[in-house]
Design a protein around this motif. Structure first.
Motif: not given
Ligand code: ASP
Length: 329
Positions: A145-150, A177-182
């Motif tokens: 999941l972490q790899t995919y969302v990044k 925490q993931m450093g992403v904007e979904l």
């Protein structure tokens, strides 16, 4: 004193006595009609699940029906405003979670003050959360999941129940925490959000175990982790996000019950007694345990217990929300 003035004064005294007597009578007779328990999110969601579960034993203790009324929108603040403005007679009460504590920091124009516009009946239940995906989401575990969302942030949708909802807060903490904007998709509650997750219309949702434990056990969703620091007895094979690398990731959703400011003390005492009775009801205790939810100690089921906790939570979340730069105009 002339007789006209004397008659007037006696009449006023009689009205005041009658009024006081009527008020004392209405408080003593409380409740002599159904009590509305306002839920600030849509039916089917975790807050609604808890409300409907305790409404029955509360009604039994009060000798009156407790009717759950869903007043949705704006992360629970529309319902809070409704209750803050309701007649303070005990017939309109309110159950809400930690959104009562985050609203002052999230909303620049809030039409109620959590610390001035309510009486406090008591704390209700603490509920952990679970990070979920739709069944066919292309990440088999938390590492994937972490790899995919990044790699696909712009394509991934994350459901929540609006600004002030705990699903919103949990989602924000996950994204930071993931450093992403979904792509966040707001709903009137995580009941409708869950319908879309189950239908495959939305990818991710962070929601409370009071709704998600049965769906996880029936294998109808993908689960990546729980937001408690230790694993849950009801979900022993689901790791915590903390043990999977999100060190200290903890969201435990506390709930409180409130009445409008000015609700008479004898009425509040009856409501508090009914809440305590409900939280000690064997069926409620078993069902909440099965849903990984903790019933607070009885000393927290008091006006002071809830108000002190609310004050502490307002102070705790204000800097976190300010630092995250989240707010609604
Ligand atoms: N507790 C809300 C509900 O019952 C959802 C949320 O606050 O995220 O819908």
């Amino acid at each position: 004193m002339n007789s006209k003035l004397k008659t007037t004064l006696l009449a006023c005294a009689a009205v005041l006595t009658l009024g006081a007597g009527t008020q004392a009578h209405s408080q003593a007779a409380f409740p002599d009609k159904p009590v509305a328990l306002v839920v600030p999110f849509a039916a089917g969601g975790p807050t609604d699940v808890v409300a409907r579960m305790i409404a029955i034993p509360m009604g039994k203790a009060l000798g009156q029906t407790v009717l759950v009324e869903n007043t949705v929108g704006a992360g629970g603040t529309i319902a809070a405003t409704r209750v803050a403005r309701a007649t303070a007679n005990g017939y309109t009460i309110f159950i809400h979670h930690m959104g009562m504590a985050t609203a002052p920091a999230l909303y620049k124009k809030l039409s109620f003050d959590p610390l001035k516009d309510f009486e406090y009946i008591g704390q209700v239940v603490d509920v952990p959360m679970t990070l979920l995906a739709r069944k066919d989401f292309p990440a088999a575990n938390f590492a994937e999941l972490q790899t995919y969302v990044k790699a696909n942030a712009g394509k991934v949708t994350l459901a929540n129940a609006g600004l002030g909802a705990v699903s919103h807060l949990c989602g924000l903490l996950f994204m930071s925490q993931m450093g992403v904007e979904l792509n966040t998709i707001p709903y009137k509650g995580t009941g409708p959000a869950m319908n879309d997750l189950l239908g495959g219309q939305v990818d991710l949702l962070c929601d409370q175990t009071t709704q998600t434990v049965p769906l996880i056990k029936e294998n109808r969703v993908k689960v990546y982790g729980v937001t408690s620091l230790t694993r849950l007895a009801a979900l022993p094979n689901v790791p915590t996000l903390h043990e999977q690398g999100l060190k200290g990731f903890e969201v435990k959703v506390w709930h409180g019950m409130y009445a409008p400011k000015g609700t008479p003390a004898p009425v509040l005492e009856k409501l508090n007694a009914a809440l305590r009775a409900a939280m000690q009801d064997p069926m409620v205790k078993q069902r909440l345990a099965d849903l990984s939810s903790d019933i607070p100690p009885l000393e927290k089921m008091t006006a002071a217990g809830l108000k002190n906790h609310l004050e502490a939570e307002i102070s705790k979340w204000a800097p976190v929300i300010k630092k995250a730069g989240i707010y609604a105009d």
